[in-house]
Design an enzyme around this catalytic site. Structure first.
Site, PDB file in Angstrom:
ATOM      1  N   GLU A 124       0.985  -1.224  -0.052  1.00  0.00           N
ATOM      2  CA  GLU A 124       0.085  -0.074  -0.077  1.00  0.00           C
ATOM      3  C   GLU A 124       0.859   1.203  -0.069  1.00  0.00           C
ATOM      4  O   GLU A 124       0.344   2.342   0.638  1.00  0.00           O
ATOM      5  CB  GLU A 124      -0.936  -0.097   1.390  1.00  0.00           C
ATOM      6  CG  GLU A 124      -1.958  -1.175   1.190  1.00  0.00           C
ATOM      7  CD  GLU A 124      -2.919  -1.326   2.356  1.00  0.00           C
ATOM      8  OE1 GLU A 124      -2.886  -0.331   3.204  1.00  0.00           O
ATOM      9  OE2 GLU A 124      -3.659  -2.270   2.258  1.00  0.00           O
ATOM     10  N   GLU A 216      -5.461  -8.371   0.362  1.00  0.00           N
ATOM     11  CA  GLU A 216      -6.000  -8.272   1.756  1.00  0.00           C
ATOM     12  C   GLU A 216      -7.548  -7.849   1.338  1.00  0.00           C
ATOM     13  O   GLU A 216      -7.786  -7.151   0.278  1.00  0.00           O
ATOM     14  CB  GLU A 216      -5.423  -6.735   2.452  1.00  0.00           C
ATOM     15  CG  GLU A 216      -4.136  -6.967   3.080  1.00  0.00           C
ATOM     16  CD  GLU A 216      -3.688  -5.958   3.996  1.00  0.00           C
ATOM     17  OE1 GLU A 216      -4.733  -4.862   4.286  1.00  0.00           O
ATOM     18  OE2 GLU A 216      -2.411  -5.609   3.978  1.00  0.00           O
TER      19      GLU A 216
END
Length: 273
Positions: A124, A216
Site C-alpha cells: 500500500e 487483503e
C-alpha cells in the site's frame, strides 16, 4: 477456519512486524513466530504469504498518539526514505540495510525448510500512510529494487515469490516486471461485493502478464459472483480478526465451495514431479 469448516485454508497469512529492529529495541519479542509459520506450512501442506509492517529504521517520534509501535505509519516517524537512499553513508541508510539484513535472517529459515514464500513487502505504498510510500513513487521503486537485489543476489534467497500491492490508477508506482511475480489488490468494501470493478481495472494493466490476488480484504469473496463475473483471484486473504464477525454459515459456504481451493486440494507439491 479449520475449527468452523473442517477445511484448512490453502494459504496462511502472517506478518514479520515485530522482527523490525526498532521494535526489538523497544522490547518487542517475536521469538518463535517464524518457526511457528514454518510448522503450519509443513503440517498443512499450505502456502505462506508474509507481509512486513516495517517499523521505520530510526527517527521514531514516540509521543502519545505516535508511539514507537506505530512506527510503520508516516505520522509516527520523521524517517525520510528519499534522503536515506540519496545518502548511502548516512545513519538512515546504514540502519535501512541493517533492517533488511535482520529480516533476511528470518526469510532464510523458510528456504532451509524448503518452504517457498509469497513475499508481500512494502504494501500500500501508493497511499502514503506508510513511510515507505511517503515520498512518492520513485523512492519507493528504488527501495523495492534495493530490497530485491539485497535478498536475491546478496543473501541468495531464491524461494521468494514477490507480491506487489497495486491499486487501479497508480501505474507509476509499479517497480517493474523483472522484480514482481504477482500483483495484489487490498480491497475493503461492503460484504457481498463482487469486487469486479477493481478486478476489471487491474486486468487492463496486468491481464496475461501477472497473476492477480486479493492480498487483503475485510470480507469474504462470494463464490457465485467469482464464477459468474470471472473474478478469479489467485488467493484471498481476510485481514486479521476481520473474519470473526462474519456469520458462521457464510464462512462454511465459502470454504465448502467447489471453486475455493483448500490445502486438502493441493497436490504434494514438495515432492511433485
Amino acid at each position: 477456519v479449520k475449527s468452523i469448516t473442517g477445511y484448512q485454508p490453502a494459504v496462511g497469512g502472517f506478518d514479520l512486524m515485530d522482527y523490525s529492529p526498532s521494535r526489538v529495541e523497544h522490547g518487542a519479542n517475536a521469538t518463535g513466530q517464524v518457526e511457528s509459520n514454518i510448522a503450519w506450512a509443513l503440517a498443512s501442506n499450505g502456502l505462506v504469504t508474509l507481509s512486513w509492517h516495517w517499523n521505520a529504521p530510526c527517527d521514531l517520534i514516540d509521543q502519545p498518539g505516535k508511539e514507537w509501535w506505530r512506527g510503520f505509519y508516516t505520522y509516527a516517524t520523521t524517517y525520510d526514505i528519499a534522503y536515506a537512499l540519496a545518502n548511502p553513508s548516512s545513519v538512515e541508510y546504514i540502519k535501512l540495510i541493517r533492517d533488511l539484513d535482520a529480516i533476511a535472517i528470518q526469510l532464510a529459515k523458510f528456504q532451509v525448510a524448503n518452504t517457498p514464500l509469497l513475499w508481500r513487502p512494502l504494501h500500500e505504498a501508493y497511499g502514503g500512510w506508510f513511510w515507505w510510500g511517503a515520498k512518492g513513487p520513485q523512492p519507493f521503486i528504488q527501495l523495492w529494487r534495493l530490497m530485491y537485489d539485497r535478498y536475491v543476489n546478496y543473501h541468495q534467497l531464491h524461494h521468494l515469490i514477490w507480491v506487489y500491492t497495486a491499486a487501479v490508477g497508480y501505474e507509476n508506482w509499479y517497480p517493474g516486471s523483472d522484480v514482481v511475480d504477482v500483483v495484489g489488490l487490498d480491497i475493503y468494501t461492503a460484504a457481498g461485493s463482487s469486487m469486479s470493478g477493481e478486478w476489471e481495472g487491474i486486468q487492463k494493466d496486468f491481464n496475461g502478464k501477472k497473476l492477480v490476488t486479493l492480498s487483503e480484504t475485510g470480507t469474504l469473496i462470494v463464490p457465485q459472483k467469482v464464477r459468474g463475473l470471472g473474478v478469479w483471484w489467485s488467493w484471498f486473504n481476510v485481514w486479521g480478526g476481520m473474519i470473526k464477525p462474519i456469520p458462521v454459515d457464510q464462512i462454511k459456504e465459502v470454504y465448502g465451495d467447489q471453486s475455493v481451493v483448500k490445502s486438502e486440494d493441493l497436490p504434494d507439491w514438495r515432492h511433485y514431479n
